[in-house]
Design an enzyme around this catalytic site. Structure first.
Site, PDB file in Angstrom:
ATOM      1  N   THR A 121       0.859  -1.182   0.000  1.00 16.62           N
ATOM      2  CA  THR A 121       0.000   0.000   0.000  1.00 16.62           C
ATOM      3  C   THR A 121       0.898   1.236   0.000  1.00 16.62           C
ATOM      4  O   THR A 121       1.675   1.433   0.946  1.00 16.62           O
ATOM      5  CB  THR A 121      -0.905  -0.012   1.245  1.00 16.62           C
ATOM      6  OG1 THR A 121      -1.654  -1.234   1.240  1.00 16.62           O
ATOM      7  CG2 THR A 121      -1.844   1.187   1.260  1.00 16.62           C
ATOM      8  N   GLU A 149      -3.652  -4.840  -2.550  1.00 11.07           N
ATOM      9  CA  GLU A 149      -4.153  -6.090  -1.981  1.00 11.07           C
ATOM     10  C   GLU A 149      -5.240  -5.780  -0.958  1.00 11.07           C
ATOM     11  O   GLU A 149      -5.078  -4.901  -0.125  1.00 11.07           O
ATOM     12  CB  GLU A 149      -2.994  -6.846  -1.327  1.00 11.07           C
ATOM     13  CG  GLU A 149      -3.391  -8.171  -0.734  1.00 11.07           C
ATOM     14  CD  GLU A 149      -4.143  -9.046  -1.742  1.00 11.07           C
ATOM     15  OE1 GLU A 149      -3.605  -9.339  -2.813  1.00 11.07           O
ATOM     16  OE2 GLU A 149      -5.307  -9.422  -1.448  1.00 11.07           O
ATOM     17  N   LYS A 152      -7.733  -9.927   4.072  1.00 13.81           N
ATOM     18  CA  LYS A 152      -7.857  -9.681   5.505  1.00 13.81           C
ATOM     19  C   LYS A 152      -7.023 -10.724   6.239  1.00 13.81           C
ATOM     20  O   LYS A 152      -7.192 -11.924   5.974  1.00 13.81           O
ATOM     21  CB  LYS A 152      -9.319  -9.819   5.961  1.00 13.81           C
ATOM     22  CG  LYS A 152     -10.276  -8.888   5.270  1.00 13.81           C
ATOM     23  CD  LYS A 152     -11.690  -9.059   5.822  1.00 13.81           C
ATOM     24  CE  LYS A 152     -12.396 -10.334   5.351  1.00 13.81           C
ATOM     25  NZ  LYS A 152     -12.651 -10.454   3.911  1.00 13.81           N
ATOM     26  N   LYS A 205      -7.076   1.660  -2.821  1.00 14.49           N
ATOM     27  CA  LYS A 205      -6.716   0.943  -1.590  1.00 14.49           C
ATOM     28  C   LYS A 205      -6.934   1.835  -0.362  1.00 14.49           C
ATOM     29  O   LYS A 205      -7.499   1.403   0.650  1.00 14.49           O
ATOM     30  CB  LYS A 205      -5.258   0.491  -1.675  1.00 14.49           C
ATOM     31  CG  LYS A 205      -4.723  -0.155  -0.416  1.00 14.49           C
ATOM     32  CD  LYS A 205      -5.412  -1.463  -0.098  1.00 14.49           C
ATOM     33  CE  LYS A 205      -5.085  -1.921   1.317  1.00 14.49           C
ATOM     34  NZ  LYS A 205      -5.838  -3.093   1.701  1.00 14.49           N
ATOM     35  N   PHE A 250     -19.352  -4.438   9.493  1.00 10.80           N
ATOM     36  CA  PHE A 250     -18.361  -3.469   9.974  1.00 10.80           C
ATOM     37  C   PHE A 250     -18.983  -2.384  10.835  1.00 10.80           C
ATOM     38  O   PHE A 250     -18.451  -1.286  10.932  1.00 10.80           O
ATOM     39  CB  PHE A 250     -17.605  -2.843   8.790  1.00 10.80           C
ATOM     40  CG  PHE A 250     -16.173  -3.286   8.779  1.00 10.80           C
ATOM     41  CD1 PHE A 250     -15.860  -4.580   8.445  1.00 10.80           C
ATOM     42  CD2 PHE A 250     -15.140  -2.428   9.136  1.00 10.80           C
ATOM     43  CE1 PHE A 250     -14.551  -5.028   8.467  1.00 10.80           C
ATOM     44  CE2 PHE A 250     -13.835  -2.869   9.158  1.00 10.80           C
ATOM     45  CZ  PHE A 250     -13.535  -4.166   8.818  1.00 10.80           C
ATOM     46  N   CYS A 261      -2.738  -1.891   9.038  1.00  7.35           N
ATOM     47  CA  CYS A 261      -3.266  -1.190   7.860  1.00  7.35           C
ATOM     48  C   CYS A 261      -4.108   0.033   8.205  1.00  7.35           C
ATOM     49  O   CYS A 261      -3.722   1.145   7.857  1.00  7.35           O
ATOM     50  CB  CYS A 261      -4.068  -2.150   6.999  1.00  7.35           C
ATOM     51  SG  CYS A 261      -3.026  -3.372   6.195  1.00  7.35           S
TER      52      CYS A 261
END
Ligand SMILES: NC(=O)c1ccc[n+]([C@@H]2O[C@H](COP(=O)([O-])OP(=O)(O)OC[C@H]3O[C@@H](n4cnc5c(N)ncnc54)[C@H](O)[C@@H]3O)[C@@H](O)[C@H]2O)c1
Length: 441
Positions: A121, A149, A152, A205, A250, A261
């Site tokens: 990233t 990417e 998870k 991303k 979520f 991340c």
């Protein structure tokens, strides 16, 4: 295809292994000789469900190998993925030191046309900067693609094998086609292969992670408000989730997000916006809310015991930043542990996978327990910070019997508040009427 993957961490190792599984010849390259030695010995340097079997099978069938020799690995490959870490620098931006090191090393050993694919990233504009940097050092044509990417941790193999979508950023259609061919085996269930500019791919991303982090901070803020309003976030969640525009995913309140991340990507996005002359108000708020949320469990514990925690013993279940991983980067549990240690509390910890990583940070300052119930022995209360499956249905009679007092601080709302009170516990959750505790359910 002949593929090299530079960086065999959580992303690189899964990428290398899954690409081997689909029939490619893959070499995983890392500068960490210890990691490579572990992999060559048939073991994994990380915990990721389902990965070990795949690594072992593909090594046995000679499609997957590991090395520290970047030159040798790159020279035999047509496609070279970069999956090195891009951690947060002191100023909040992404630290690209590892990426530049790899770009230079790649350029120096280039022996023919290849596609360099950035999976790490990276801030928008990095693809262009890498392409320019490599082009300045080589004679061979090099295409630099971006392929963020979305896997998870904890479900990484499944996510890679059956991605929601694959995003590639390319400057020439031929490069897009080469990548489409590579990914075709993973897209058999009509999942989209999305081709765009490298800048849009890089941005995609960050926007994905920013949206997810925003949902978490949003529901946490609403949960804290529910407590003050004597409303129950569990009911409110149900009340909103059936609206298809909102949904349920979520939107679980908890002890804050962590991991390698969301925190760093939100910070990096803030830096990008500021550099572009914009004020990233939402992202700043998302980050602030999360930092505060990581302290909510500690506040509840202090509120329960009064000012002086010295001499108390707390059991903590769950140390990894989320279940099914051993990754403790930015984990909320560490914030709680630091607070408890600073107050003179004895902390007894259990996690199914993360204890070695936690021990490497805390040494003998914690009591490590290899069973959940072991952590409870002689503890004044239990704090649950990570929602591992095995914490969801403990034998509450055993829990009550082992604790010195039946007090539970539930940082993930795993338990039913009324049932906990009926079982004789003083129970604190997140966003419950009055915050949980005596007489609140
Ligand atoms: N972890 C995730 O869930 C996830 C998901 C999506 C994207 N990403 C992104 O993928 C990238 C990698 O993340 P990760 O969690 O796998 O990181 P990681 O720290 O687990 O792995 C990075 C690996 O790169 C190696 N490395 C560093 N410099 C190197 C060099 N010069 N040559 C060879 N190897 C080198 C390190 O030794 C390490 O093994 C990051 O940019 C991250 O933001 C991570």
């Amino acid at each position: 295809m002949k593929i090299a993957v530079i960086g065999t961490g959580y992303v690189g190792l899964v990428t290398a292994t899954c690409l081997a599984e689909s029939g490619n010849e893959v070499i995983g390259i890392d500068k960490d000789a210890g990691k490579i030695a572990t992999l060559e010995a048939g073991r994994l340097p990380i915990y990721e469900p389902g990965l070990l079997e795949l690594v072992q099978r593909n090594r046995r069938e000679a499609r997957l190998a590991f090395t520290t020799d970047l030159a040798g690995g790159v020279q035999r490959a047509d496609l070279v993925f970069v999956a090195v870490g891009t951690p947060q620098a002191a100023d909040g931006s992404a630290d690209l030191t590892a990426l530049w090191a790899v770009a230079d090393a790649f350029a120096d050993v280039l022996n023919g046309p290849k596609i360099l694919i950035i999976k790490s990233t990276v801030p928008v504009g990095t693809n262009r900067a890498v392409a320019d940097r490599v082009a300045a050092r080589v004679r061979h044509p090099v295409d630099v693609a971006s392929n963020p990417e979305f896997l998870k941790e904890g479900a990484a193999v499944d996510d890679f094998m059956k991605p929601d979508r694959v995003v590639v950023g390319v400057r020439r259609p031929e490069v897009g086609e080469a990548l489409r061919e590579l990914y075709t085996p993973f897209l058999r269930t009509e999942r989209p292969f999305l081709v765009m500019s490298p800048e849009s791919a890089e941005m995609t991303k960050y926007v994905a992670n920013a949206m997810l982090a925003t949902k978490i901070s949003f529901i946490n803020e609403m949960a804290n408000l529910c407590e003050r309003m004597r409303a129950d976030i569990n009911d409110v969640r149900r009340g909103i989730g059936h609206d298809e525009r909102i949904g349920f995913q979520f939107l679980f309140p908890g002890a804050g997000y962590g991991g390698s991340c969301f925190p760093k990507d939100v910070h990096s996005l803030i830096c990008m916006a500021r550099q572009a002359g914009l004020l990233p108000r939402i992202m700043q708020a998302v980050n602030e809310v999360n930092e505060a949320q990581k302290r909510v469990l500690g506040q509840k514990i202090r509120a329960h015991y009064g000012a002086d925690l010295k001499g108390k013993t707390l059991a903590v279940w769950g140390l990894a930043f989320k279940p099914r991983t051993d990754d403790i980067r930015e984990a909320p549990a560490l914030v709680l542990i630091d607070e408890l240690l600073a107050e003179g509390v004895t902390v007894r910890v259990h996690d199914p996978e993360a204890i070695p990583n936690v021990r490497a940070v805390y040494g003998d300052r914690l009591v490590y327990c290899d069973k959940p119930y072991g952590a409870l022995e002689g503890a004044d209360a239990l704090a649950v910070v990570t929602e591992w499956q095995e914490f969801r249905r403990p034998n509450f009679d055993v829990v009550r019997g082992l604790l010195r007092a039946p007090v539970v601080f539930d940082g993930r709302n795993l338990y039913e508040p009324q049932a906990m009170v009926a079982r004789g516990f003083t129970y604190y959750g997140i966003g419950l009427q009055g915050g949980g505790g005596p007489g609140t359910t």
